[in-house]
Write a protein that holds these residues in place. Structure first.
Motif, PDB file in Angstrom:
ATOM      1  N   TYR B  37       0.732  -1.138  -0.254  1.00 31.33           N
ATOM      2  CA  TYR B  37       0.112  -0.009  -0.165  1.00 31.33           C
ATOM      3  C   TYR B  37       0.841   1.268   0.036  1.00 31.33           C
ATOM      4  N   GLN B  39       0.699   5.584   0.886  1.00 33.31           N
ATOM      5  CA  GLN B  39       0.239   6.392   1.573  1.00 33.31           C
ATOM      6  C   GLN B  39       0.971   7.838   1.258  1.00 33.31           C
ATOM      7  N   SER B  42      -1.496  12.946   1.570  1.00 30.27           N
ATOM      8  CA  SER B  42      -3.131  13.136   1.365  1.00 30.27           C
ATOM      9  C   SER B  42      -3.683  12.046   2.488  1.00 30.27           C
ATOM     10  N   ARG B  43      -2.876  11.201   3.077  1.00 32.23           N
ATOM     11  CA  ARG B  43      -3.368  10.351   3.854  1.00 32.23           C
ATOM     12  C   ARG B  43      -4.137   8.984   3.549  1.00 32.23           C
ATOM     13  N   GLN B  44      -4.543   9.105   2.231  1.00 28.57           N
ATOM     14  CA  GLN B  44      -5.407   7.803   1.799  1.00 28.57           C
ATOM     15  C   GLN B  44      -4.268   6.674   1.437  1.00 28.57           C
ATOM     16  N   MET B  45      -4.707   5.797   2.136  1.00 28.57           N
ATOM     17  CA  MET B  45      -3.820   4.433   1.898  1.00 28.57           C
ATOM     18  C   MET B  45      -4.455   3.771   0.718  1.00 28.57           C
ATOM     19  N   LEU B  47      -4.046   1.023  -2.527  1.00 30.33           N
ATOM     20  CA  LEU B  47      -3.473  -0.121  -2.808  1.00 30.33           C
ATOM     21  C   LEU B  47      -2.697  -0.239  -4.299  1.00 30.33           C
ATOM     22  N   PHE B  91       3.872   0.693   2.393  1.00 27.00           N
ATOM     23  CA  PHE B  91       3.600  -0.260   3.590  1.00 27.00           C
ATOM     24  C   PHE B  91       3.315  -1.724   2.999  1.00 27.00           C
ATOM     25  N   LEU B 103      -5.597  -7.024   8.013  1.00 21.72           N
ATOM     26  CA  LEU B 103      -4.488  -6.724   7.529  1.00 21.72           C
ATOM     27  C   LEU B 103      -3.154  -6.439   8.644  1.00 21.72           C
ATOM     28  N   PHE B 105       0.439  -4.946   9.094  1.00 22.46           N
ATOM     29  CA  PHE B 105       1.155  -3.993   8.279  1.00 22.46           C
ATOM     30  C   PHE B 105       2.551  -3.994   8.786  1.00 22.46           C
ATOM     31  N   LYS B 107       6.077  -1.502   9.450  1.00 23.03           N
ATOM     32  CA  LYS B 107       6.207  -0.061   9.781  1.00 23.03           C
ATOM     33  C   LYS B 107       6.321   0.926   8.706  1.00 23.03           C
TER      34      LYS B 107
END
Lengths: 114, 115
Positions: B37, B39, B42-45, B47, B91, B103, B105, B107
């Motif tokens: 993923y 990120q 903008s913070r959106q994770m 895929l 990630f 999920l 994850f 670090k």
């Protein structure tokens, strides 16, 4: 198709208060999961809902709870807020709970507890 | 619990170059799923790519490809022709039935693409 929508984007609360975060999944997705992201602990799984039932839960205290409605929208609630609850809360939706169905995330809600 | 390790906290690459992000994981299961993923600020994770452990062929999505070594429990991400928009946290994550398909994850690796 609209993505996962989380509201609000930002929240500021004081210790001891409670808060409710909302998540609208992608249309047709019936599984909704919540994750907490902090600099120290990274991304941690909170819980997952499917067909209005909690089917999986992470290792968080009972102050963290959630629910899912018949339209698949989900809310999570944190009661008796602590400073350590300050985090980015991410919601993700998928068609089904199985591993073959990828998770699609929203932009998150940034919660600050003072 | 599964452990996902990303050994590179930060990486930098020049535009148009290729970069590889490392990921190793620990699992006792034979069937599981692996993900990368992205990120951005903008913070959106988002895929980037996914791989089923039972598939031997490495997944590819445009400029992104993986090198999946099941025996070594390694799942690295290669980004070719890096673009400024690739700057983000990356990630690595796993899912399996043991964790109810939550999920798990790593670090993260902070990737900076420079002009």
């Amino acid at each position: 198709k609209a993505g996962v929508t989380q509201t609000p984007r930002y929240l500021i609360k004081t210790r001891g208060q409670q808060v409710t975060l909302s998540c609208s999944p992608i249309s047709g997705h019936r599984s909704v999961s919540w994750y907490q992201q902090t600099p120290g602990q990274g991304l941690q799984f909170l819980f997952e809902y499917f067909s209005e039932t909690q089917r999986n839960k992470g290792n968080f205290p009972g102050r963290f709870s959630g629910r899912q409605f018949s339209n698949s929208r989900s809310e999570m609630n944190v009661s008796t807020l602590e400073l350590g609850d300050s985090a980015l809360y991410l919601c993700a939706s998928s068609l089904t709970p199985g591993g073959e169905s990828p998770l699609h995330f929203g932009n998150g809600t940034r919660l600050t507890v003072t | 619990a599964q452990t996902v390790t990303q050994s590179q906290p930060e990486m930098s690459v020049q535009e148009a170059e290729t970069v590889t992000l490392s990921c190793t994981y620990d699992t006792s299961e034979n069937n599981y799923y692996l993900f990368w993923y992205k990120q951005p600020p903008s913070r959106q994770m988002i895929l980037v790519i996914r791989q089923e452990a039972y598939k031997q062929q490495n997944a590819t999505e445009n400029r992104f490809s993986v090198n999946f070594q099941k025996a070594a429990k390694s799942f690295s991400l290669k980004i070719s022709d890096s673009q400024l928009g690739d700057t983000a946290m990356y990630f690595c994550a796993t899912r399996n039935s043991n964790s109810g398909y939550a999920l798990n994850f790593g670090k993260g690796t902070s990737l900076l693409v420079t002009p």
